[in-house]
Design an enzyme around this catalytic site. Sequence first.
Site, PDB file in Angstrom:
ATOM      1  CG  ASP A   9      -1.865   1.083   1.342  1.00 11.18           C
ATOM      2  OD1 ASP A   9      -1.590   2.188   0.827  1.00 11.18           O
ATOM      3  OD2 ASP A   9      -2.922   0.873   1.944  1.00 11.18           O
ATOM      4  CB  ILE A  10       1.233   4.123  -2.304  1.00 11.39           C
ATOM      5  CG1 ILE A  10       2.281   5.179  -2.611  1.00 11.39           C
ATOM      6  CG2 ILE A  10      -0.126   4.787  -2.183  1.00 11.39           C
ATOM      7  CD1 ILE A  10       3.311   4.763  -3.573  1.00 11.39           C
ATOM      8  CG  ASN A  23      -8.810  14.121  -9.689  1.00  8.98           C
ATOM      9  OD1 ASN A  23      -8.741  15.319  -9.369  1.00  8.98           O
ATOM     10  ND2 ASN A  23      -9.526  13.245  -9.010  1.00  8.98           N
ATOM     11  N   GLY A  31      -9.093   5.369  -5.589  1.00 12.37           N
ATOM     12  CA  GLY A  31      -7.815   4.665  -5.723  1.00 12.37           C
ATOM     13  C   GLY A  31      -6.749   5.209  -4.784  1.00 12.37           C
ATOM     14  CG  ASP A  33      -6.343  11.653  -5.335  1.00 10.98           C
ATOM     15  OD1 ASP A  33      -5.610  12.197  -4.494  1.00 10.98           O
ATOM     16  OD2 ASP A  33      -7.049  12.278  -6.146  1.00 10.98           O
ATOM     17  CB  ILE A 124      -9.784   5.272 -11.815  1.00 17.38           C
ATOM     18  CG1 ILE A 124     -10.164   4.676 -10.446  1.00 17.38           C
ATOM     19  CG2 ILE A 124     -10.961   6.061 -12.401  1.00 17.38           C
ATOM     20  CD1 ILE A 124     -10.174   5.678  -9.303  1.00 17.38           C
ATOM     21  CE1 TYR A 125      -8.477   9.489 -14.179  1.00 14.17           C
ATOM     22  CE2 TYR A 125      -6.231  10.268 -14.410  1.00 14.17           C
ATOM     23  CZ  TYR A 125      -7.533  10.490 -14.022  1.00 14.17           C
ATOM     24  OH  TYR A 125      -7.895  11.708 -13.497  1.00 14.17           O
TER      25      TYR A 125
HETATM   26  P1  ADP Z   1      -5.263   6.277 -11.880  1.00 15.84           P
HETATM   27  O1  ADP Z   1      -6.493   7.133 -11.716  1.00 15.84           O
HETATM   28  O2  ADP Z   1      -4.021   7.071 -12.245  1.00 15.84           O
HETATM   29  O3  ADP Z   1      -5.506   5.105 -12.782  1.00 15.84           O
HETATM   30  P2  ADP Z   1      -5.593   4.678  -9.419  1.00 15.84           P
HETATM   31  O4  ADP Z   1      -5.330   5.184  -8.058  1.00 15.84           O
HETATM   32  O5  ADP Z   1      -6.991   4.374  -9.811  1.00 15.84           O
HETATM   33  O6  ADP Z   1      -4.900   5.743 -10.408  1.00 15.84           O
HETATM   34  O7  ADP Z   1      -4.736   3.360  -9.668  1.00 15.84           O
HETATM   35  C1  ADP Z   1      -3.358   3.319  -9.947  1.00 15.84           C
HETATM   36  C2  ADP Z   1      -2.787   1.982  -9.485  1.00 15.84           C
HETATM   37  O8  ADP Z   1      -2.643   2.012  -8.072  1.00 15.84           O
HETATM   38  C3  ADP Z   1      -3.656   0.767  -9.787  1.00 15.84           C
HETATM   39  O9  ADP Z   1      -2.797  -0.307 -10.160  1.00 15.84           O
HETATM   40  C4  ADP Z   1      -4.341   0.485  -8.448  1.00 15.84           C
HETATM   41  O10 ADP Z   1      -4.646  -0.908  -8.288  1.00 15.84           O
HETATM   42  C5  ADP Z   1      -3.245   0.861  -7.489  1.00 15.84           C
HETATM   43  N1  ADP Z   1      -3.671   1.241  -6.121  1.00 15.84           N
HETATM   44  C6  ADP Z   1      -4.898   1.564  -5.641  1.00 15.84           C
HETATM   45  N2  ADP Z   1      -4.840   1.864  -4.329  1.00 15.84           N
HETATM   46  C7  ADP Z   1      -3.525   1.729  -3.967  1.00 15.84           C
HETATM   47  C8  ADP Z   1      -2.794   1.885  -2.746  1.00 15.84           C
HETATM   48  N3  ADP Z   1      -3.399   2.252  -1.614  1.00 15.84           N
HETATM   49  N4  ADP Z   1      -1.453   1.657  -2.769  1.00 15.84           N
HETATM   50  C9  ADP Z   1      -0.820   1.307  -3.903  1.00 15.84           C
HETATM   51  N5  ADP Z   1      -1.437   1.131  -5.081  1.00 15.84           N
HETATM   52  C10 ADP Z   1      -2.775   1.337  -5.111  1.00 15.84           C
END
Ligand code: ADP
Length: 172
Positions: A9-10, A23, A31, A33, A124-125
Amino acid sequence: MEIELVQGDITAQRVDAIVNAANSSLLGGGGVDGAIHRRGGPAILAECRALRASRYGRGLPTGQAVATTAGNLPASWVVHTVGPVWSASEDRAPLLRDCYANSLRIADELGASSVAFPLISAGIYGWPVEDAVRQALTVLAAARPATVSSARLVLFDAVTHATATQVRQRLL
Ligand code: ADP
Protein backbone atom coordinates in the site's frame (compact mmCIF):
# COMPACT_ATOMS: atom_id res chain seq x y z
CA MET A 1 19.54 4.87 -8.45
CA GLU A 2 18.29 1.57 -7.04
CA ILE A 3 14.85 0.49 -8.33
CA GLU A 4 12.69 -1.84 -6.23
CA LEU A 5 9.38 -3.49 -7.05
CA VAL A 6 7.32 -4.14 -3.93
CA GLN A 7 3.80 -5.30 -3.29
CA GLY A 8 1.95 -3.10 -0.83
CA ASP A 9 0.00 0.00 0.00
CA ILE A 10 1.61 3.28 -1.06
CA THR A 11 0.33 5.03 2.09
CA ALA A 12 2.33 2.68 4.35
CA GLN A 13 5.70 3.23 2.65
CA ARG A 14 8.50 4.50 4.87
CA VAL A 15 10.21 6.68 2.30
CA ASP A 16 10.87 10.41 2.07
CA ALA A 17 8.31 11.05 -0.65
CA ILE A 18 5.36 9.13 -2.03
CA VAL A 19 3.77 9.93 -5.36
CA ASN A 20 0.01 10.37 -5.66
CA ALA A 21 -1.86 9.34 -8.81
CA ALA A 22 -4.03 12.44 -8.45
CA ASN A 23 -6.55 13.98 -10.80
CA SER A 24 -6.17 17.48 -12.11
CA SER A 25 -8.57 18.97 -9.56
CA LEU A 26 -6.10 18.06 -6.77
CA LEU A 27 -9.17 17.79 -4.56
CA GLY A 28 -9.17 14.04 -4.05
CA GLY A 29 -10.60 11.04 -5.84
CA GLY A 30 -10.61 7.25 -5.69
CA GLY A 31 -7.82 4.67 -5.72
CA VAL A 32 -4.42 5.88 -4.54
CA ASP A 33 -5.66 9.46 -4.24
CA GLY A 34 -8.51 8.49 -1.90
CA ALA A 35 -6.22 6.30 0.22
CA ILE A 36 -3.61 9.08 0.60
CA HIS A 37 -6.18 11.67 1.70
CA ARG A 38 -7.93 9.21 4.04
CA ARG A 39 -4.76 8.13 5.79
CA GLY A 40 -2.88 11.41 5.48
CA GLY A 41 -5.64 13.52 7.01
CA PRO A 42 -6.96 16.98 6.14
CA ALA A 43 -3.61 18.83 6.07
CA ILE A 44 -2.80 17.45 2.61
CA LEU A 45 -6.15 18.51 1.18
CA ALA A 46 -5.75 21.98 2.68
CA GLU A 47 -2.42 22.39 0.88
CA CYS A 48 -3.96 21.09 -2.34
CA ARG A 49 -6.76 23.66 -2.05
CA ALA A 50 -4.16 26.38 -1.57
CA LEU A 51 -2.34 25.23 -4.72
CA ARG A 52 -5.62 25.39 -6.64
CA ALA A 53 -6.20 28.92 -5.34
CA SER A 54 -2.70 30.06 -6.34
CA ARG A 55 -0.55 28.30 -8.95
CA TYR A 56 -3.09 25.89 -10.43
CA GLY A 57 -6.38 27.72 -10.73
CA ARG A 58 -7.31 25.57 -13.73
CA GLY A 59 -6.03 22.36 -12.18
CA LEU A 60 -2.71 20.54 -12.42
CA PRO A 61 -2.06 19.68 -16.08
CA THR A 62 -1.60 16.03 -17.07
CA GLY A 63 2.03 14.95 -16.79
CA GLN A 64 3.02 17.66 -14.31
CA ALA A 65 3.76 17.25 -10.61
CA VAL A 66 3.61 19.33 -7.45
CA ALA A 67 4.49 18.57 -3.82
CA THR A 68 2.72 19.00 -0.50
CA THR A 69 3.65 17.78 2.94
CA ALA A 70 2.31 14.36 3.92
CA GLY A 71 0.12 14.95 6.99
CA ASN A 72 -0.12 11.80 9.10
CA LEU A 73 1.63 9.52 6.62
CA PRO A 74 5.08 8.10 7.37
CA ALA A 75 6.54 9.95 4.36
CA SER A 76 7.56 13.61 4.56
CA TRP A 77 6.10 14.67 1.21
CA VAL A 78 3.42 13.73 -1.25
CA VAL A 79 4.22 14.51 -4.87
CA HIS A 80 0.92 14.80 -6.74
CA THR A 81 0.94 14.02 -10.43
CA VAL A 82 -1.83 13.59 -12.98
CA GLY A 83 -1.55 10.56 -15.24
CA PRO A 84 -3.19 10.44 -18.66
CA VAL A 85 -6.39 8.48 -19.17
CA TRP A 86 -5.62 5.46 -21.40
CA SER A 87 -6.53 5.93 -25.05
CA ALA A 88 -6.42 3.22 -27.71
CA SER A 89 -6.44 5.81 -30.50
CA GLU A 90 -3.86 8.30 -29.23
CA ASP A 91 -0.32 7.71 -27.89
CA ARG A 92 -0.31 9.29 -24.48
CA ALA A 93 2.76 7.39 -23.24
CA PRO A 94 4.96 10.54 -23.31
CA LEU A 95 2.58 12.12 -20.77
CA LEU A 96 2.77 9.03 -18.57
CA ARG A 97 6.57 9.13 -18.71
CA ASP A 98 6.41 12.85 -17.84
CA CYS A 99 4.58 11.93 -14.62
CA TYR A 100 7.49 9.77 -13.46
CA ALA A 101 10.19 12.17 -14.64
CA ASN A 102 8.56 15.28 -13.15
CA SER A 103 7.68 13.58 -9.86
CA LEU A 104 11.24 12.34 -9.51
CA ARG A 105 12.60 15.80 -10.32
CA ILE A 106 10.39 17.39 -7.65
CA ALA A 107 11.42 14.80 -5.06
CA ASP A 108 15.04 15.44 -5.98
CA GLU A 109 14.57 19.20 -5.60
CA LEU A 110 13.13 18.55 -2.13
CA GLY A 111 16.29 16.62 -1.25
CA ALA A 112 14.52 13.28 -0.85
CA SER A 113 16.67 10.18 -0.91
CA SER A 114 13.84 7.65 -1.31
CA VAL A 115 10.65 7.86 -3.38
CA ALA A 116 7.74 5.44 -3.80
CA PHE A 117 5.52 5.47 -6.89
CA PRO A 118 2.17 3.80 -7.50
CA LEU A 119 1.49 2.39 -10.96
CA ILE A 120 0.20 5.69 -12.32
CA SER A 121 -2.82 5.55 -14.68
CA ALA A 122 -3.19 1.76 -14.27
CA GLY A 123 -6.34 1.93 -12.12
CA ILE A 124 -9.33 4.14 -12.77
CA TYR A 125 -7.54 5.67 -15.81
CA GLY A 126 -7.43 2.25 -17.50
CA TRP A 127 -3.81 1.97 -18.69
CA PRO A 128 -2.81 -1.66 -19.48
CA VAL A 129 -0.68 -2.87 -16.59
CA GLU A 130 2.25 -4.28 -18.57
CA ASP A 131 2.72 -1.12 -20.57
CA ALA A 132 2.27 1.06 -17.47
CA VAL A 133 5.13 -0.86 -15.83
CA ARG A 134 7.24 -0.57 -18.98
CA GLN A 135 6.80 3.22 -19.10
CA ALA A 136 7.61 3.56 -15.39
CA LEU A 137 10.75 1.44 -15.53
CA THR A 138 11.97 3.11 -18.73
CA VAL A 139 11.99 6.50 -17.03
CA LEU A 140 13.36 5.30 -13.69
CA ALA A 141 16.17 3.26 -15.25
CA ALA A 142 17.38 6.25 -17.27
CA ALA A 143 17.13 8.78 -14.44
CA ARG A 144 20.23 10.22 -12.78
CA PRO A 145 18.85 12.24 -9.87
CA ALA A 146 21.15 14.14 -7.51
CA THR A 147 19.72 13.19 -4.12
CA VAL A 148 17.28 10.32 -4.76
CA SER A 149 19.12 7.01 -4.45
CA SER A 150 16.14 4.67 -4.14
CA ALA A 151 12.94 4.48 -6.21
CA ARG A 152 10.24 1.99 -5.26
CA LEU A 153 7.41 1.01 -7.57
CA VAL A 154 4.58 -0.12 -5.29
CA LEU A 155 2.16 -2.64 -6.79
CA PHE A 156 -1.07 -3.01 -4.89
CA ASP A 157 -1.78 -6.72 -5.41
CA ALA A 158 0.18 -9.93 -5.97
CA VAL A 159 -0.88 -10.35 -9.61
CA THR A 160 0.25 -6.85 -10.54
CA HIS A 161 3.50 -7.36 -8.65
CA ALA A 162 4.16 -10.63 -10.52
CA THR A 163 3.41 -8.94 -13.86
CA ALA A 164 5.73 -6.07 -13.01
CA THR A 165 8.53 -8.49 -12.09
CA GLN A 166 8.15 -10.25 -15.46
CA VAL A 167 8.17 -6.95 -17.35
CA ARG A 168 11.34 -5.93 -15.55
CA GLN A 169 13.05 -9.21 -16.42
CA ARG A 170 12.18 -8.75 -20.10
CA LEU A 171 13.54 -5.19 -20.07
CA LEU A 172 16.89 -6.17 -18.54
P1 ADP B 1 -5.26 6.28 -11.88
O1 ADP B 1 -6.49 7.13 -11.72
O2 ADP B 1 -4.02 7.07 -12.24
O3 ADP B 1 -5.51 5.11 -12.78
P2 ADP B 1 -5.59 4.68 -9.42
O4 ADP B 1 -5.33 5.18 -8.06
O5 ADP B 1 -6.99 4.37 -9.81
O6 ADP B 1 -4.90 5.74 -10.41
O7 ADP B 1 -4.74 3.36 -9.67
C1 ADP B 1 -3.36 3.32 -9.95
C2 ADP B 1 -2.79 1.98 -9.49
O8 ADP B 1 -2.64 2.01 -8.07
C3 ADP B 1 -3.66 0.77 -9.79
O9 ADP B 1 -2.80 -0.31 -10.16
C4 ADP B 1 -4.34 0.49 -8.45
O10 ADP B 1 -4.65 -0.91 -8.29
C5 ADP B 1 -3.25 0.86 -7.49
N1 ADP B 1 -3.67 1.24 -6.12
C6 ADP B 1 -4.90 1.56 -5.64
N2 ADP B 1 -4.84 1.86 -4.33
C7 ADP B 1 -3.52 1.73 -3.97
C8 ADP B 1 -2.79 1.88 -2.75
N3 ADP B 1 -3.40 2.25 -1.61
N4 ADP B 1 -1.45 1.66 -2.77
C9 ADP B 1 -0.82 1.31 -3.90
N5 ADP B 1 -1.44 1.13 -5.08
C10 ADP B 1 -2.78 1.34 -5.11
